[in-house]
Motif scaffolding. Structure first.
Motif, PDB file in Angstrom:
ATOM      1  N   CYS A 101      21.936 -10.776  18.267  1.00  0.00           N
ATOM      2  CA  CYS A 101      20.531 -11.156  18.056  1.00  0.00           C
ATOM      3  C   CYS A 101      20.267 -11.653  16.640  1.00  0.00           C
ATOM      4  N   TRP A 102      21.281 -11.623  15.785  1.00  0.00           N
ATOM      5  CA  TRP A 102      21.117 -12.094  14.417  1.00  0.00           C
ATOM      6  C   TRP A 102      20.806 -13.588  14.409  1.00  0.00           C
ATOM      7  N   GLY A 103      19.974 -13.994  13.466  1.00  0.00           N
ATOM      8  CA  GLY A 103      19.698 -15.415  13.272  1.00  0.00           C
ATOM      9  C   GLY A 103      18.736 -16.026  14.269  1.00  0.00           C
ATOM     10  N   LYS A 104      18.057 -15.221  15.053  1.00  0.00           N
ATOM     11  CA  LYS A 104      17.125 -15.729  16.064  1.00  0.00           C
ATOM     12  C   LYS A 104      15.663 -15.467  15.720  1.00  0.00           C
ATOM     13  N   GLY A 105      15.411 -14.923  14.533  1.00  0.00           N
ATOM     14  CA  GLY A 105      14.041 -14.665  14.114  1.00  0.00           C
ATOM     15  C   GLY A 105      13.440 -13.368  14.637  1.00  0.00           C
ATOM     16  N   GLU A 134      24.171  -7.434  -1.371  1.00  0.00           N
ATOM     17  CA  GLU A 134      24.950  -8.431  -0.631  1.00  0.00           C
ATOM     18  C   GLU A 134      24.410  -8.706   0.771  1.00  0.00           C
ATOM     19  N   ASN A 135      23.324  -8.062   1.160  1.00  0.00           N
ATOM     20  CA  ASN A 135      22.754  -8.242   2.499  1.00  0.00           C
ATOM     21  C   ASN A 135      21.793  -9.431   2.509  1.00  0.00           C
ATOM     22  N   ALA A 136      22.360 -10.622   2.528  1.00  0.00           N
ATOM     23  CA  ALA A 136      21.570 -11.857   2.450  1.00  0.00           C
ATOM     24  C   ALA A 136      20.635 -12.018   3.648  1.00  0.00           C
ATOM     25  N   GLY A 137      21.046 -11.565   4.827  1.00  0.00           N
ATOM     26  CA  GLY A 137      20.196 -11.688   6.012  1.00  0.00           C
ATOM     27  C   GLY A 137      18.895 -10.922   5.856  1.00  0.00           C
ATOM     28  N   GLU A 139      17.541  -9.973   3.031  1.00  0.00           N
ATOM     29  CA  GLU A 139      16.764 -10.591   1.949  1.00  0.00           C
ATOM     30  C   GLU A 139      15.977 -11.798   2.454  1.00  0.00           C
ATOM     31  N   ARG A 140      16.561 -12.581   3.356  1.00  0.00           N
ATOM     32  CA  ARG A 140      15.834 -13.720   3.928  1.00  0.00           C
ATOM     33  C   ARG A 140      14.597 -13.250   4.690  1.00  0.00           C
ATOM     34  N   VAL A 141      14.733 -12.173   5.448  1.00  0.00           N
ATOM     35  CA  VAL A 141      13.589 -11.630   6.184  1.00  0.00           C
ATOM     36  C   VAL A 141      12.525 -11.145   5.201  1.00  0.00           C
ATOM     37  N   MET A 142      12.941 -10.468   4.148  1.00  0.00           N
ATOM     38  CA  MET A 142      11.995  -9.957   3.146  1.00  0.00           C
ATOM     39  C   MET A 142      11.232 -11.095   2.483  1.00  0.00           C
ATOM     40  N   LYS A 143      11.942 -12.147   2.084  1.00  0.00           N
ATOM     41  CA  LYS A 143      11.281 -13.303   1.475  1.00  0.00           C
ATOM     42  C   LYS A 143      10.319 -13.958   2.465  1.00  0.00           C
ATOM     43  N   GLY A 144      10.763 -14.120   3.702  1.00  0.00           N
ATOM     44  CA  GLY A 144       9.923 -14.745   4.712  1.00  0.00           C
ATOM     45  C   GLY A 144       8.663 -13.947   5.016  1.00  0.00           C
ATOM     46  N   LEU A 145       8.753 -12.636   4.898  1.00  0.00           N
ATOM     47  CA  LEU A 145       7.595 -11.769   5.125  1.00  0.00           C
ATOM     48  C   LEU A 145       6.612 -11.855   3.967  1.00  0.00           C
ATOM     49  N   GLY A 146       7.084 -12.353   2.825  1.00  0.00           N
ATOM     50  CA  GLY A 146       6.213 -12.485   1.663  1.00  0.00           C
ATOM     51  C   GLY A 146       6.421 -11.409   0.615  1.00  0.00           C
ATOM     52  N   LEU A 147       7.455 -10.587   0.778  1.00  0.00           N
ATOM     53  CA  LEU A 147       7.741  -9.575  -0.226  1.00  0.00           C
ATOM     54  C   LEU A 147       8.298 -10.244  -1.473  1.00  0.00           C
ATOM     55  N   ARG A 148       8.084  -9.619  -2.607  1.00  0.00           N
ATOM     56  CA  ARG A 148       8.547 -10.132  -3.900  1.00  0.00           C
ATOM     57  C   ARG A 148       9.596  -9.184  -4.461  1.00  0.00           C
TER      58      ARG A 148
END
Length: 174
Positions: A101-105, A134-137, A139-148
């Motif tokens: 299910c990774w990479g499907k949003g 090292e958990n880039a996946g 981090e992408r979710v965190m950035k997309g959610l708007g976390l800083r």
């Protein structure tokens, strides 16, 4: 206990009925690589379920099982809990998904629902997410959610990248 729904998921408070799906996911080394570093045993899964049920009873929030609405399959899990499991700390948001299910949003979809619950139902002032650097996946979710990003911090026995969002920032989203 609160059930949340998204377009593709139903987030159900974790209970004993979720054991098989959780154990199937949490026994995979690739799922646990950034969490505990090792696969979860059946006993550890049972202990986690018991702990989570207690937190739902005590706090009114904890971990949800992510159930794919189309198939009824458990595809992940996520939480709102106290950072470091200490009620003196802000609320923490977290998630994990089955590898197929990774990479499907789906993590982003679930995270938006859980964040809305934290800010709108629990009136959280701040929401924090932590992950290994090292958990880039995640981090992408965190950035997309708007976390800083707020820096490296020691949580759960090792340094983690810490991200946060305030209620004001949540309310100001477009």
């Amino acid at each position: 206990m609160t059930i949340l729904t998204t377009e593709r998921l139903r987030l159900e408070p974790i209970d004993d009925d979720h054991f098989d799906g959780l154990q199937a996911m949490n026994r995979l080394p690739e799922v646990m690589r950034f969490i505990s570093g090792q696969p979860e045993t059946p006993e550890q899964t049972r202990n986690m379920i018991a702990l989570v049920k207690g937190r739902w009873a005590e706090y009114g929030f904890s971990w949800w099982a992510f159930i794919e609405r189309a198939s009824g399959r458990l595809v992940g899990a996520g939480c709102i809990q106290y950072l470091g499991r200490d009620p003196a700390n802000p609320h923490e948001i977290g998630w994990r998904l089955a590898p197929d299910c990774w990479g499907k949003g789906l993590a982003s979809e679930a995270a938006r629902a859980m964040a809305a619950f934290a800010f709108e139902t629990l009136a959280a002032a701040t929401l924090v997410a932590v992950c290994l650097p090292e958990n880039a996946g995640s981090e992408r979710v965190m950035k997309g959610l708007g976390l800083r990003y707020r820096g490296l911090e020691d949580w759960y026995g090792r340094p983690h990248a810490a991200w946060e969002m305030t209620r004001a920032a949540w309310d100001a989203r477009p």
